[in-house]
Design a protein around this motif. Structure first.
Motif, short mmCIF file in Angstrom:
data_model
loop_
_atom_site.label_atom_id
_atom_site.label_comp_id
_atom_site.label_asym_id
_atom_site.label_seq_id
_atom_site.Cartn_x
_atom_site.Cartn_y
_atom_site.Cartn_z
N SER A 114 0.84 -1.19 0.00
CA SER A 114 0.00 0.00 0.00
C SER A 114 0.87 1.24 0.00
CB SER A 114 -0.91 0.04 1.23
OG SER A 114 -1.82 -1.04 1.19
N GLU A 116 0.69 5.69 0.27
CA GLU A 116 -0.13 6.79 0.76
C GLU A 116 0.10 8.05 -0.05
OE1 GLU A 116 -0.67 9.27 4.93
OE2 GLU A 116 0.00 7.18 5.00
N SER A 160 -1.92 2.67 -9.04
CA SER A 160 -2.32 1.36 -8.52
C SER A 160 -2.30 0.34 -9.65
CB SER A 160 -3.73 1.44 -7.93
OG SER A 160 -3.75 2.24 -6.78
N THR A 184 -3.54 4.78 -1.78
CA THR A 184 -4.60 5.25 -0.90
C THR A 184 -4.52 6.76 -0.77
OG1 THR A 184 -4.44 3.20 0.35
CG2 THR A 184 -5.61 5.01 1.39
#
Length: 195
Positions: A114, A116, A160, A184
């Protein structure tokens, strides 16, 4: 190259006028299961015999100017030399190294990463590879032009997707398992967690 001047070296009196080394064997990479050949070019005006050695020990039956190693295994790694013998003495070639190369092994610690908003995520695989290694990165199966380093930096805003890397050495290409990267976006003041 005169055998008495900087090649492998000679023993005996006046050998350089009778035995001349033209080309010494050169270092090689060998692929597991494949073949390599060490070549030695020598001119001699007197009768000579040849004996190849690996790591200073005679190789049985290796008595020609060239040495072919078939069905290469890890045990074949080492230093090879050829001794040219005559009644007047001997000449030894410069040493040539054989490094056995297998396909690269490439793995990631996880298959999901993931990122940020506002930060850069770096994908770094663990790679085991001998010899020169070339890298190519892909996103969703499409080659990423210019991404040819051992790790990849991803801006988390809009990238992504599924990533994988190809690692290529002299033995061939190994492809990593895909890594899913999820970007995210967190807005200022948004709730991140609660207890």
């Amino acid at each position: 190259i005169d055998s008495g001047a900087g090649s492998g070296g000679a023993t005996g009196s006046g050998l350089s006028q009778y035995i001349k080394i033209k080309n010494d064997p050169v270092d090689q990479y060998g692929i597991l299961g494949g073949s390599v050949e060490f070549k030695f070019d020598v001119a001699s005006s007197i009768p000579v015999t040849y004996q190849w050695q690996k790591d200073g020990k005679d190789l049985p039956g290796a008595v020609l100017t060239n040495l072919r190693v078939d069905k290469i295994a890890a045990i074949n790694s080492g230093i090879y030399t050829l001794i040219v013998k005559s009644a007047l003495g001997s000449v030894t070639s410069s040493p040539a190294k054989l490094e056995v190369v297998s396909l690269p092994i490439v793995t990631f610690a996880t298959n999901r990463v993931s990122g940020e908003y506002g930060k850069v995520t770096i994908l770094t695989p663990t790679v085991v590879s001998q010899g020169p290694t070339v890298y190519r990165w892909f996103k969703d199966g499409v080659l990423l032009v210019g991404e040819d380093k051992s790790s990849m930096s991803i801006d988390a805003v809009s990238k992504s997707g599924n990533y994988h890397v190809e690692c290529k050495n002299l033995a061939g290409i190994a492809i990593s398992q895909p890594v899913i990267f999820v970007a995210t976006v967190i807005q200022l003041g948004a709730k991140k967690w609660e207890f």
